[in-house]
Design a protein around this motif. Structure first.
Motif, PDB file in Angstrom:
ATOM      1  N   CYS A 145       0.855  -1.187   0.000  1.00 43.95           N
ATOM      2  CA  CYS A 145       0.000   0.000   0.000  1.00 43.95           C
ATOM      3  C   CYS A 145       0.895   1.243   0.000  1.00 43.95           C
ATOM      4  O   CYS A 145       1.170   1.835   1.048  1.00 43.95           O
ATOM      5  N   PRO A 146       1.359   1.661  -1.171  1.00 42.04           N
ATOM      6  CA  PRO A 146       2.336   2.754  -1.242  1.00 42.04           C
ATOM      7  C   PRO A 146       1.906   4.041  -0.560  1.00 42.04           C
ATOM      8  O   PRO A 146       2.706   4.665   0.148  1.00 42.04           O
ATOM      9  N   SER A 147       0.669   4.474  -0.768  1.00 44.94           N
ATOM     10  CA  SER A 147       0.262   5.759  -0.192  1.00 44.94           C
ATOM     11  C   SER A 147       0.082   5.700   1.315  1.00 44.94           C
ATOM     12  O   SER A 147       0.230   6.711   1.997  1.00 44.94           O
ATOM     13  N   MET A 148      -0.222   4.524   1.842  1.00 46.91           N
ATOM     14  CA  MET A 148      -0.240   4.376   3.295  1.00 46.91           C
ATOM     15  C   MET A 148       1.168   4.601   3.844  1.00 46.91           C
ATOM     16  O   MET A 148       1.348   5.290   4.861  1.00 46.91           O
ATOM     17  N   LYS A 149       2.151   4.041   3.169  1.00 49.17           N
ATOM     18  CA  LYS A 149       3.543   4.237   3.577  1.00 49.17           C
ATOM     19  C   LYS A 149       3.909   5.709   3.497  1.00 49.17           C
ATOM     20  O   LYS A 149       4.517   6.265   4.423  1.00 49.17           O
ATOM     21  N   ASP A 150       3.521   6.368   2.410  1.00 48.46           N
ATOM     22  CA  ASP A 150       3.864   7.776   2.226  1.00 48.46           C
ATOM     23  C   ASP A 150       3.264   8.655   3.316  1.00 48.46           C
ATOM     24  O   ASP A 150       3.939   9.538   3.861  1.00 48.46           O
ATOM     25  N   SER A 151       1.989   8.444   3.630  1.00 48.84           N
ATOM     26  CA  SER A 151       1.335   9.318   4.614  1.00 48.84           C
ATOM     27  C   SER A 151       1.906   9.107   6.010  1.00 48.84           C
ATOM     28  O   SER A 151       2.211  10.071   6.724  1.00 48.84           O
ATOM     29  N   LEU A 188       3.206  15.739   2.278  1.00 47.23           N
ATOM     30  CA  LEU A 188       4.070  14.622   1.934  1.00 47.23           C
ATOM     31  C   LEU A 188       5.515  15.066   1.764  1.00 47.23           C
ATOM     32  O   LEU A 188       5.793  16.203   1.372  1.00 47.23           O
ATOM     33  N   MET A 189       6.424  14.161   2.036  1.00 49.51           N
ATOM     34  CA  MET A 189       7.849  14.419   1.831  1.00 49.51           C
ATOM     35  C   MET A 189       8.122  14.645   0.343  1.00 49.51           C
ATOM     36  O   MET A 189       7.417  14.116  -0.526  1.00 49.51           O
ATOM     37  N   SER A 190       9.166  15.409   0.042  1.00 47.27           N
ATOM     38  CA  SER A 190       9.503  15.665  -1.361  1.00 47.27           C
ATOM     39  C   SER A 190       9.967  14.388  -2.054  1.00 47.27           C
ATOM     40  O   SER A 190       9.660  14.159  -3.233  1.00 47.27           O
ATOM     41  N   GLU A 191      10.703  13.542  -1.355  1.00 50.14           N
ATOM     42  CA  GLU A 191      11.085  12.233  -1.884  1.00 50.14           C
ATOM     43  C   GLU A 191      10.221  11.182  -1.195  1.00 50.14           C
ATOM     44  O   GLU A 191      10.446  10.842  -0.038  1.00 50.14           O
ATOM     45  N   LEU A 192       9.224  10.689  -1.915  1.00 47.08           N
ATOM     46  CA  LEU A 192       8.252   9.795  -1.304  1.00 47.08           C
ATOM     47  C   LEU A 192       8.884   8.473  -0.874  1.00 47.08           C
ATOM     48  O   LEU A 192       9.671   7.878  -1.623  1.00 47.08           O
ATOM     49  N   PRO A 193       8.534   7.989   0.310  1.00 48.48           N
ATOM     50  CA  PRO A 193       9.061   6.694   0.753  1.00 48.48           C
ATOM     51  C   PRO A 193       8.698   5.552  -0.201  1.00 48.48           C
ATOM     52  O   PRO A 193       9.388   4.539  -0.242  1.00 48.48           O
ATOM     53  N   SER A 194       7.616   5.726  -0.963  1.00 55.21           N
ATOM     54  CA  SER A 194       7.148   4.665  -1.859  1.00 55.21           C
ATOM     55  C   SER A 194       7.746   4.745  -3.251  1.00 55.21           C
ATOM     56  O   SER A 194       7.298   4.039  -4.165  1.00 55.21           O
ATOM     57  N   GLN A 195       8.759   5.582  -3.451  1.00 56.06           N
ATOM     58  CA  GLN A 195       9.222   5.862  -4.803  1.00 56.06           C
ATOM     59  C   GLN A 195       9.706   4.622  -5.560  1.00 56.06           C
ATOM     60  O   GLN A 195       9.669   4.582  -6.796  1.00 56.06           O
ATOM     61  N   ASP A 196      10.129   3.588  -4.844  1.00 56.28           N
ATOM     62  CA  ASP A 196      10.594   2.375  -5.512  1.00 56.28           C
ATOM     63  C   ASP A 196       9.515   1.289  -5.588  1.00 56.28           C
ATOM     64  O   ASP A 196       9.794   0.172  -6.057  1.00 56.28           O
ATOM     65  N   MET A 197       8.297   1.599  -5.153  1.00 61.85           N
ATOM     66  CA  MET A 197       7.223   0.618  -5.176  1.00 61.85           C
ATOM     67  C   MET A 197       6.434   0.726  -6.485  1.00 61.85           C
ATOM     68  O   MET A 197       6.355   1.794  -7.095  1.00 61.85           O
ATOM     69  N   VAL A 198       5.822  -0.381  -6.878  1.00 61.00           N
ATOM     70  CA  VAL A 198       4.987  -0.388  -8.081  1.00 61.00           C
ATOM     71  C   VAL A 198       3.641   0.241  -7.747  1.00 61.00           C
ATOM     72  O   VAL A 198       2.986  -0.151  -6.776  1.00 61.00           O
ATOM     73  N   LYS A 199       3.210   1.225  -8.548  1.00 67.01           N
ATOM     74  CA  LYS A 199       1.982   1.968  -8.255  1.00 67.01           C
ATOM     75  C   LYS A 199       0.994   1.997  -9.412  1.00 67.01           C
ATOM     76  O   LYS A 199      -0.172   2.303  -9.214  1.00 67.01           O
ATOM     77  N   LYS A 200       1.461   1.716 -10.617  1.00 68.54           N
ATOM     78  CA  LYS A 200       0.622   1.863 -11.800  1.00 68.54           C
ATOM     79  C   LYS A 200      -0.582   0.929 -11.742  1.00 68.54           C
ATOM     80  O   LYS A 200      -0.444  -0.259 -11.441  1.00 68.54           O
ATOM     81  N   PRO A 201      -1.783   1.430 -12.011  1.00 70.62           N
ATOM     82  CA  PRO A 201      -2.977   0.578 -11.980  1.00 70.62           C
ATOM     83  C   PRO A 201      -2.900  -0.571 -12.981  1.00 70.62           C
ATOM     84  O   PRO A 201      -2.364  -0.423 -14.084  1.00 70.62           O
ATOM     85  N   CYS A 202      -3.451  -1.720 -12.590  1.00 70.70           N
ATOM     86  CA  CYS A 202      -3.601  -2.864 -13.485  1.00 70.70           C
ATOM     87  C   CYS A 202      -5.061  -2.902 -13.923  1.00 70.70           C
ATOM     88  O   CYS A 202      -5.926  -3.397 -13.188  1.00 70.70           O
ATOM     89  N   VAL A 203      -5.343  -2.356 -15.073  1.00 73.35           N
ATOM     90  CA  VAL A 203      -6.725  -2.247 -15.531  1.00 73.35           C
ATOM     91  C   VAL A 203      -7.288  -3.638 -15.812  1.00 73.35           C
ATOM     92  O   VAL A 203      -6.640  -4.480 -16.447  1.00 73.35           O
ATOM     93  N   VAL A 204      -8.501  -3.888 -15.327  1.00 70.69           N
ATOM     94  CA  VAL A 204      -9.132  -5.194 -15.461  1.00 70.69           C
ATOM     95  C   VAL A 204      -9.594  -5.414 -16.903  1.00 70.69           C
ATOM     96  O   VAL A 204     -10.273  -4.571 -17.492  1.00 70.69           O
ATOM     97  N   ASN A 205      -9.229  -6.550 -17.448  1.00 69.11           N
ATOM     98  CA  ASN A 205      -9.750  -6.993 -18.740  1.00 69.11           C
ATOM     99  C   ASN A 205     -10.896  -7.949 -18.462  1.00 69.11           C
ATOM    100  O   ASN A 205     -10.676  -9.130 -18.163  1.00 69.11           O
ATOM    101  N   GLU A 206     -12.106  -7.447 -18.560  1.00 72.91           N
ATOM    102  CA  GLU A 206     -13.253  -8.263 -18.165  1.00 72.91           C
ATOM    103  C   GLU A 206     -13.426  -9.476 -19.075  1.00 72.91           C
ATOM    104  O   GLU A 206     -13.981 -10.492 -18.651  1.00 72.91           O
ATOM    105  N   GLN A 207     -12.976  -9.383 -20.298  1.00 71.57           N
ATOM    106  CA  GLN A 207     -13.173 -10.482 -21.232  1.00 71.57           C
ATOM    107  C   GLN A 207     -11.924 -11.351 -21.373  1.00 71.57           C
ATOM    108  O   GLN A 207     -11.760 -12.074 -22.359  1.00 71.57           O
TER     109      GLN A 207
END
Length: 503
Positions: free
Chosen positions: A293-299, A411-430
């Motif tokens: 949970c990257p943003s939990m870490k950041d906050s 938030l800090m200028s250098e986010l603690p989550s900067q090395d974590m994967v954050k990009k959404p994985c869009v669901v392919n329903e089909q």
């Protein structure tokens, strides 16, 4: 140090109405004015002095829609504030609004504020069930300023597959966390019980808890008619209880104002810093990693950084605790073990002290203030979590002023989550073909029978899928007898629905 710009909390007030009925209950306006006055009394502030508040800030109250709720409360207090603030809904907003008001003090925009919130969901839902009309007072001139957003929590696609409410979605994170730790199903059940029995112990000593009852780890995790399974792996006693009648308020002011009012210094609890954030992968079904949970870490880490402290400097912790996953995720994100001797609540947590809609963190802030007052050189961390580990907030309170004299929100200028994967994985329903489970749950009906399997995972092509199962109740029971994260199966798109078949 400019004392006009140093924020402190000097008083708190809480109430709980466990015996409320549709015919006899405390309505929102009364709850909020009562707790504001209780907070003032706690600080030694007279009602005449309370009329001089320049700010009223309230979390959004579910089911109550006056024109200007904070203005209406101010009117009942005999006050004429310059600033009226409100929030949307979410478990993070109590900390968010406290951070905001404290920041306004650091900017010289505010010097004397009431921050409050209440929950009346028990009576609201009872009235709906009885087809009864609640004649709650409405009023307040003008419009309050909205602090923070008020976004919806899930998508139409998620709702289609049964990801609707918190009990449907938090098990997805829980099961992913368990698999990531390599725990067996039984080891994990015991871990959840051990974690939350400590919360129940705190609730038992909290006069404002909705369920002030001690429960053993075995009681919490053993499925019985009274503790039926809600969504695997959570029986009822591991779920937040939202249908409560509770309220809390705190008085936030500048040090300079506290001196003018002769409030004794042992009442002063300094706001040292805070931070708020939300997940880049906002929708739960699109999280790239259900065990992070990257943003939990950041906050949380930003709030600590802003306060001039780290997690090892904190004496008391209240992690938002709607479900075991939320607490375990917080521990993971800040880097402490789940058996940390400090514990993770000053109230008893949302399943036992009560999780009153958007107002819980005002109870945890009030409880933290009470825990710190009268102590020497101690700090407390309070966190909030909105929707489905989606929106996050954190604040650090202390008996001592900020070491640099400059409390900070943001938030800090250098986010603690900067090395974590954050990009959404869009669901392919089909999506179709062979697939691997990333996480899953099974929703149970009110008779304690499994009713709907929900699976999220990846196809061999790397697509994120979300599906239900075609398994009947007996097959779903067998489905839950072993770890399914990492197991393979087949996903198909049939008659407008994605279906996952194990094996």
């Amino acid at each position: 140090m400019n004392e006009e710009k140093i924020p402190i909390i000097v008083g708190s007030g809480q109430l709980v109405d466990r015996e409320a009925t549709v015919e006899r209950h405390i309505e929102p306006l009364d709850m909020l004015t009562r707790t504001a006055r209780l907070a003032a009394q706690d600080a030694g502030i007279s009602e005449a002095e309370l009329e001089n508040i320049d700010t009223v800030a309230l979390v959004g109250v579910a089911g109550w829609h006056p024109q200007n709720a904070p203005g209406f409360v101010a009117e009942k207090l005999g006050a004429h504030p310059k600033h009226c603030y409100t929030t949307g809904i979410g478990g993070q907003v109590g900390v968010t609004i406290t951070n905001f008001v404290s920041e306004q003090i650091t900017k010289g925009e505010t010097e004397f504020a009431v921050v409050g919130g209440c929950n009346n969901l028990k009576i609201l839902l009872k009235a709906v069930a009885q087809n009864a009309q609640l004649d709650w007072a409405r009023g307040g001139e003008g419009e309050p300023t909205l602090v923070g957003g008020d976004e919806v929590g899930n998508t139409e696609l998620e709702r289609k597959y049964g990801l609707i409410d918190p009990p449907d979605i938090y098990p997805l994170f829980e099961n992913a966390l368990r698999a990531g730790l390599g725990l067996s199903l039984e080891e994990h059940r015991q871990r959840m019980g051990n974690l939350f029995t400590r919360f129940a112990e705190v609730a038992a000593s909290n006069p404002y808890a909705w369920f002030p009852t001690r429960r053993s780890a075995k009681e919490l995790i053993t499925v019985t008619p009274e503790n039926r399974m809600i969504a695997w792996p959570y029986p009822k006693y591991l779920n937040a209880i939202l249908n409560t009648e509770q309220a809390a308020s705190v008085i936030v002011m500048s040090v300079a104002k506290a001196r003018k009012l002769d409030i004794p210094e042992h009442k002063w609890i300094y706001w040292l810093g805070g931070a708020d954030s939300k997940e880049q992968a906002y929708w739960a079904s699109e999280r790239p990693d259900f065990a992070a949970c990257p943003s939990m870490k950041d906050s949380a880490l930003s709030a600590l950084h802003n306060s001039g402290a780290d997690i090892n400097d904190i004496h008391h912790i209240d992690f938002y605790s709607c479900f075991p996953a939320a607490v375990q995720m917080a521990c993971k994100m800040v880097g402490i073990p789940v058996d940390d001797p400090r514990g993770f609540t000053v109230t008893g947590g949302l399943p036992y002290a009560g999780g009153p809609a958007s107002a819980y963190t005002l109870h945890s802030i009030a409880g933290m203030v009470n825990r710190l007052q009268g102590q020497s050189s101690e700090k407390g961390l309070v966190t909030g979590n909105g929707w489905f580990l989606t929106k996050h907030s954190a604040a650090v309170l202390s008996t001592d002023p900020h070491p640099s004299g400059q409390p900070i929100n943001g938030l800090m200028s250098e986010l603690p989550s900067q090395d974590m994967v954050k990009k959404p994985c869009v669901v392919n329903e089909q999506a179709s073909g062979r697939a691997t489970v990333e996480t899953y749950t099974v929703r149970f009906d009110r008779d304690g029978e499994p009713a709907r399997g929900i699976v999220l995972g990846r196809t061999e092509a790397g697509d994120r899928f979300m599906a239900n199962t075609n398994l009947d109740a007996n097959s779903l029971k067998e489905f839950l007898t072993r770890e399914r994260v990492g197991s393979e199966g087949k996903v198909s798109y049939v008659d407008g629905m994605s279906i996952f078949s194990p094996g």
